[in-house]
Scaffold this motif. Structure first.
Motif, PDB file in Angstrom:
ATOM      1  N   VAL A 239      22.706 -65.137 -54.442  1.00 58.93           N
ATOM      2  CA  VAL A 239      23.856 -64.383 -54.924  1.00 58.93           C
ATOM      3  C   VAL A 239      23.626 -64.374 -56.411  1.00 58.93           C
ATOM      4  O   VAL A 239      23.536 -65.113 -57.139  1.00 58.93           O
ATOM      5  N   LEU A 240      24.363 -62.980 -56.872  1.00 58.96           N
ATOM      6  CA  LEU A 240      24.751 -62.579 -58.070  1.00 58.96           C
ATOM      7  C   LEU A 240      26.136 -62.161 -57.763  1.00 58.96           C
ATOM      8  O   LEU A 240      26.444 -61.074 -57.544  1.00 58.96           O
ATOM      9  N   CYS A 241      27.130 -63.046 -58.314  1.00 58.53           N
ATOM     10  CA  CYS A 241      28.638 -62.757 -58.300  1.00 58.53           C
ATOM     11  C   CYS A 241      29.365 -62.338 -59.745  1.00 58.53           C
ATOM     12  O   CYS A 241      29.145 -63.104 -60.673  1.00 58.53           O
ATOM     13  N   VAL A 242      29.783 -61.405 -59.722  1.00 60.98           N
ATOM     14  CA  VAL A 242      30.567 -60.741 -60.980  1.00 60.98           C
ATOM     15  C   VAL A 242      32.097 -60.371 -60.700  1.00 60.98           C
ATOM     16  O   VAL A 242      32.393 -60.021 -59.363  1.00 60.98           O
ATOM     17  N   THR A 243      32.713 -60.075 -61.368  1.00 51.59           N
ATOM     18  CA  THR A 243      34.132 -59.681 -61.609  1.00 51.59           C
ATOM     19  C   THR A 243      34.204 -58.081 -61.281  1.00 51.59           C
ATOM     20  O   THR A 243      33.350 -57.516 -61.344  1.00 51.59           O
ATOM     21  N   SER A 244      35.527 -57.662 -61.413  1.00 48.09           N
ATOM     22  CA  SER A 244      35.613 -56.176 -61.321  1.00 48.09           C
ATOM     23  C   SER A 244      35.288 -55.302 -62.281  1.00 48.09           C
ATOM     24  O   SER A 244      35.439 -56.037 -63.333  1.00 48.09           O
ATOM     25  N   GLY A 245      35.450 -54.094 -62.412  1.00 50.88           N
ATOM     26  CA  GLY A 245      35.182 -53.281 -63.482  1.00 50.88           C
ATOM     27  C   GLY A 245      33.677 -52.910 -63.763  1.00 50.88           C
ATOM     28  O   GLY A 245      32.775 -52.960 -62.988  1.00 50.88           O
ATOM     29  N   THR A 246      33.452 -52.912 -65.121  1.00 51.18           N
ATOM     30  CA  THR A 246      32.280 -52.402 -65.585  1.00 51.18           C
ATOM     31  C   THR A 246      31.373 -53.705 -65.494  1.00 51.18           C
ATOM     32  O   THR A 246      30.102 -53.483 -65.601  1.00 51.18           O
ATOM     33  N   ALA A 247      31.711 -54.829 -65.268  1.00 49.71           N
ATOM     34  CA  ALA A 247      30.739 -56.140 -64.861  1.00 49.71           C
ATOM     35  C   ALA A 247      29.993 -55.791 -63.842  1.00 49.71           C
ATOM     36  O   ALA A 247      28.680 -56.112 -64.080  1.00 49.71           O
ATOM     37  N   LEU A 248      30.244 -55.067 -62.870  1.00 53.04           N
ATOM     38  CA  LEU A 248      29.456 -54.616 -61.706  1.00 53.04           C
ATOM     39  C   LEU A 248      28.432 -53.810 -62.391  1.00 53.04           C
ATOM     40  O   LEU A 248      26.963 -53.626 -62.002  1.00 53.04           O
TER      41      LEU A 248
ATOM     42  N   ILE B 175      27.604 -59.766 -55.222  1.00 55.82           N
ATOM     43  CA  ILE B 175      28.968 -59.819 -54.678  1.00 55.82           C
ATOM     44  C   ILE B 175      29.866 -59.406 -55.708  1.00 55.82           C
ATOM     45  O   ILE B 175      29.743 -60.321 -56.895  1.00 55.82           O
ATOM     46  N   SER B 176      30.716 -58.402 -55.752  1.00 54.35           N
ATOM     47  CA  SER B 176      31.640 -57.948 -56.892  1.00 54.35           C
ATOM     48  C   SER B 176      32.918 -58.219 -56.273  1.00 54.35           C
ATOM     49  O   SER B 176      33.246 -57.682 -55.201  1.00 54.35           O
ATOM     50  N   ALA B 177      33.822 -58.788 -57.182  1.00 49.90           N
ATOM     51  CA  ALA B 177      35.329 -58.924 -56.646  1.00 49.90           C
ATOM     52  C   ALA B 177      35.779 -57.532 -57.191  1.00 49.90           C
ATOM     53  O   ALA B 177      35.240 -56.716 -57.938  1.00 49.90           O
ATOM     54  N   ASP B 178      36.971 -56.958 -56.646  1.00 48.55           N
ATOM     55  CA  ASP B 178      37.584 -55.634 -56.705  1.00 48.55           C
ATOM     56  C   ASP B 178      39.168 -55.949 -56.606  1.00 48.55           C
ATOM     57  O   ASP B 178      39.587 -56.587 -56.151  1.00 48.55           O
ATOM     58  N   ARG B 179      39.856 -54.735 -57.298  1.00 51.16           N
ATOM     59  CA  ARG B 179      41.254 -54.746 -57.142  1.00 51.16           C
ATOM     60  C   ARG B 179      41.337 -54.176 -55.723  1.00 51.16           C
ATOM     61  O   ARG B 179      40.466 -53.345 -55.293  1.00 51.16           O
ATOM     62  N   PRO B 180      42.494 -54.045 -55.118  1.00 54.73           N
ATOM     63  CA  PRO B 180      42.912 -53.445 -53.921  1.00 54.73           C
ATOM     64  C   PRO B 180      42.859 -52.076 -54.144  1.00 54.73           C
ATOM     65  O   PRO B 180      42.836 -51.392 -55.298  1.00 54.73           O
ATOM     66  N   ALA B 181      42.456 -51.262 -53.099  1.00 55.49           N
ATOM     67  CA  ALA B 181      42.052 -49.855 -53.159  1.00 55.49           C
ATOM     68  C   ALA B 181      43.205 -49.003 -53.555  1.00 55.49           C
ATOM     69  O   ALA B 181      43.213 -47.921 -54.355  1.00 55.49           O
ATOM     70  N   MET B 182      44.469 -49.408 -53.537  1.00 52.47           N
ATOM     71  CA  MET B 182      45.508 -48.751 -53.951  1.00 52.47           C
ATOM     72  C   MET B 182      45.612 -48.730 -55.463  1.00 52.47           C
ATOM     73  O   MET B 182      46.269 -47.601 -56.022  1.00 52.47           O
ATOM     74  N   TRP B 183      45.005 -49.505 -56.140  1.00 54.80           N
ATOM     75  CA  TRP B 183      45.123 -49.280 -57.626  1.00 54.80           C
ATOM     76  C   TRP B 183      43.770 -48.793 -58.225  1.00 54.80           C
ATOM     77  O   TRP B 183      43.831 -48.512 -59.603  1.00 54.80           O
ATOM     78  N   ILE B 184      42.901 -48.631 -57.506  1.00 54.33           N
ATOM     79  CA  ILE B 184      41.973 -47.671 -58.059  1.00 54.33           C
ATOM     80  C   ILE B 184      42.236 -46.421 -58.650  1.00 54.33           C
ATOM     81  O   ILE B 184      43.155 -45.646 -57.947  1.00 54.33           O
TER      82      ILE B 184
ATOM     83  N   GLY C 281      44.005 -52.263 -65.129  1.00 53.39           N
ATOM     84  CA  GLY C 281      42.827 -52.538 -65.680  1.00 53.39           C
ATOM     85  C   GLY C 281      41.709 -52.980 -64.883  1.00 53.39           C
ATOM     86  O   GLY C 281      41.686 -53.402 -63.832  1.00 53.39           O
ATOM     87  N   GLN C 282      40.413 -53.005 -65.471  1.00 57.21           N
ATOM     88  CA  GLN C 282      39.067 -53.205 -64.807  1.00 57.21           C
ATOM     89  C   GLN C 282      39.034 -52.564 -63.249  1.00 57.21           C
ATOM     90  O   GLN C 282      38.729 -53.233 -62.449  1.00 57.21           O
ATOM     91  N   THR C 283      39.462 -51.321 -63.198  1.00 54.50           N
ATOM     92  CA  THR C 283      39.200 -50.541 -61.992  1.00 54.50           C
ATOM     93  C   THR C 283      38.449 -49.302 -62.094  1.00 54.50           C
ATOM     94  O   THR C 283      38.558 -48.780 -63.086  1.00 54.50           O
ATOM     95  N   LEU C 284      37.499 -49.316 -61.103  1.00 48.93           N
ATOM     96  CA  LEU C 284      36.647 -48.120 -60.900  1.00 48.93           C
ATOM     97  C   LEU C 284      36.152 -47.969 -59.677  1.00 48.93           C
ATOM     98  O   LEU C 284      36.342 -49.159 -58.895  1.00 48.93           O
ATOM     99  N   PRO C 285      35.491 -46.911 -59.054  1.00 47.17           N
ATOM    100  CA  PRO C 285      35.288 -46.825 -57.554  1.00 47.17           C
ATOM    101  C   PRO C 285      33.852 -47.807 -57.288  1.00 47.17           C
ATOM    102  O   PRO C 285      32.843 -47.182 -57.767  1.00 47.17           O
ATOM    103  N   GLN C 286      33.996 -49.159 -57.245  1.00 50.74           N
ATOM    104  CA  GLN C 286      32.964 -49.886 -56.933  1.00 50.74           C
ATOM    105  C   GLN C 286      32.092 -49.833 -55.646  1.00 50.74           C
ATOM    106  O   GLN C 286      30.820 -50.152 -55.944  1.00 50.74           O
TER     107      GLN C 286
END
Length: 562
Positions: free
Chosen positions: A71-80, A100-109, A114-119
């Motif tokens: 596993v490689l686990c990162v947070t949301s945004g450009t981290a991925l 495994i990337s965490a992400d913001r809920p789809a409604m906030w993309i 902050g830290q949002t992009l189409p992941q």
């Protein structure tokens, strides 16, 4: 204690069940529930690395050494995005890296948060599989989340292996750790049988230990089961197939059986293998979805997870012919039910189960044969297939979707072609026209009125010959909707949902130089079918059978209530 996030707990449980032992974790807020859970698991060793670009290669190094998913686990945004170089390298080295990337809920993309992009598509073609998990609130959403994770975990090992991406949208609050234990999640096993005959043989031998074995065959190409003796296999296991499946077996009216007995416990299998693609029967899908204790496997050449019955135990990377052929050999060694002299409890139960289904299918077959529907679409399809039994020429059958294909599954003993992949009503006539242009066999196309008028330009085609014969079941609407009593309460039912109309095909046939026959009662319908089957012509011929929607609904309802 574990995170309060349901999707994170499902993911953690499945990682453990899949045998994952190493996780490289990067700092962040959004991925903290995932990191927390991984750190709580004694089965998984965590390696904290701050720089995601370096972390990706660090995880790759572990992967190279242990030859197992990491596993490689990162947070949301450009981290991925920073994992891309390592993911690209893992792709070409066929290393099973689980990003495994965490992400913001789809409604906030794309809402300037902050830290949002189409992941979900951020790693593009560099991963073998990408899944975007829901935040489950219902049982169906829980099943969906579980299935997606299983698909990703299976894909990282499939064939040569490679990286996969699991994207985990998480809403706030993030820092609740209130769950005492992880859920006991359902893992889907994989058998990579291509080039591994031993694994397939071992599975087939395991299947013969079933007390109540069942084979379900979905839509397959006509030649897909060439050389497979389904009749022989049917002496040892219950085989359920529709007319869209190749091969002949006696008494295949399982829909009628399920309508007669409902969800009788004695008919439930304990092991199921499902090969082929789509099934038409909603009754069978409902029956097997509610059969919770059965061990269910599916097989396809891609090794893809198709969890049609919602509790799949395993997928075999092999063709339907390979799997069923191996089952034939396995049961031959065991001996058919009729030839078996074993008095073991397992053999007795298997024999009783087989005989119970056999008798039920015989009764259903007798009901189907003896039922004489009043003038209707049902009567039309029944009479067509009765007459086809006496035809001495080669022919092919193309059916439209909705009511037409359901009637074919009641009365067609021959193989039936149908655009069942996505079940659309468009293109059925054009498909039949294309087939007729490529063969000298007679091609019969049976379809509903909406399907015909939607695709009427299929007759505006300079390639057509006289071997195309069309039967339109015209009840002036989308008749399949007539069986839904709840829909009758809607003011939109007739005009907007069922598409009521007063169109006829005669003018379309005239302008395209096609023969036209019309039927408005039983005698005209029967005469028209005989003409359609026997006439000599060098142009397509259409028989339009006019019925009433209510009569069609009642005729089908009467059949299933016998």
């Amino acid at each position: 204690m574990y995170s309060s996030k349901v999707s994170v707990n499902i993911l953690t449980s499945l990682l453990i069940k899949a045998g994952v032992e190493h996780a490289v974790v990067c700092p962040g807020s959004r991925n903290s529930p995932i990191v927390h859970n991984l750190n709580e698991c004694d089965e998984i060793q965590c390696y904290p690395v701050t720089d995601e670009r370096s972390a990706g290669f660090f995880a790759m190094g572990i992967c190279q050494q242990v030859q197992q998913p990491v596993v490689l686990c990162v947070t949301s945004g450009t981290a991925l995005l920073n994992t891309c170089p390592a993911v690209a390298e893992a792709y070409y080295q066929h290393l099973p890296l689980i990003v495994i990337s965490a992400d913001r809920p789809a409604m906030w993309i794309d809402q300037l948060d902050g830290q949002t992009l189409p992941q979900p598509d951020a790693l593009g073609k560099l991963v073998k599989k990408v899944v975007n998990l829901p935040e489950p609130h219902t049982d169906d959403e829980h099943w969906y989340c579980n299935r997606l994770i299983n698909e990703a975990l299976q894909a990282c090992r499939l064939r040569e292996g490679g990286p996969v991406h699991i994207n985990v949208p998480l809403s706030e609050p993030l820092y609740e750790y209130t769950v005492e234990q992880l859920p006991d999640e359902h893992i889907i096993n994989s058998i990579f049988a291509q080039g591994n005959q031993t694994a397939l043989t071992e599975w087939a031998n395991h299947f013969t230990t079933a007390n109540r074995p069942m084979v379900v065959i979905g839509q397959l190409p006509k030649e897909a089961l060439q050389g497979i003796d389904l009749q022989l296999l049917s002496k040892s296991v219950v085989i359920l197939k529709e007319s869209l499946s190749p091969g002949r077996i006696a008494n295949s009216h399982f829909e009628k059986v399920l309508a007669m007995v409902g969800e009788q416990e004695e008919l439930r299998p304990d092991k199921v293998i499902y090969v082929g693609d789509c099934l038409v029967s909603k009754r069978l899908k409902k029956f097997l979805r509610s059969t919770k204790n059965a061990e269910i496997w599916t097989a396809n050449a891609e090794g893809a997870i198709h969890d049609t019955f919602m509790h799949l135990d395993g997928v075999i990377e092999a063709t339907a012919a390979e799997v069923l052929g191996e089952l034939v050999h396995a049961f031959e060694k065991l001996g058919t039910i009729e030839s078996s002299e074993s008095s073991s409890p397992s053999a007795i139960e298997r024999k009783n189960y087989h005989e119970m289904w056999h008798h039920a299918l015989q009764l259903a077959s007798s009901c189907t044969l003896n039922y004489q529907p009043r003038y209707s679409s049902t009567a039309t399809v029944k009479y067509l297939h009765e007459q086809l039994e006496d035809m001495m020429y080669d022919y092919k059958l193309q059916y439209g979707n909705s009511s037409a294909i359901r009637l074919a599954n009641i009365y067609a003993d021959d193989y039936v072609y149908c655009n069942r992949g996505v079940n659309g009503i468009e293109g059925s006539l054009s498909t039949a026209a294309g087939m007729s242009a490529a063969t000298d066999d007679i091609v019969f196309c049976v379809l509903g009125d909406l399907s015909f008028f939607y695709d009427q330009n299929a007759l505006w085609n300079q390639n057509l010959k006289g071997n195309l014969r069309v039967i339109i079941l015209n009840n002036h609407c989308g008749g399949i909707f007539g069986k839904f009593d709840g829909l009758r309460k809607s003011a939109a039912r007739d005009r907007m949902v069922m598409g009521y109309h007063h169109s006829e095909a005669k003018g379309i046939c005239t302008q395209n130089d096609c023969g036209y026959l019309k039927a408005t009662n039983m005698e005209e319908m029967q005469l028209g079918i005989v003409q359609l089957l026997t006439m000599q012509t060098n142009r397509p011929v259409v028989l339009e059978v006019f019925t009433q929607e209510d009569t069609d609904v009642e005729a089908l309802k009467a059949y299933f209530s016998l």
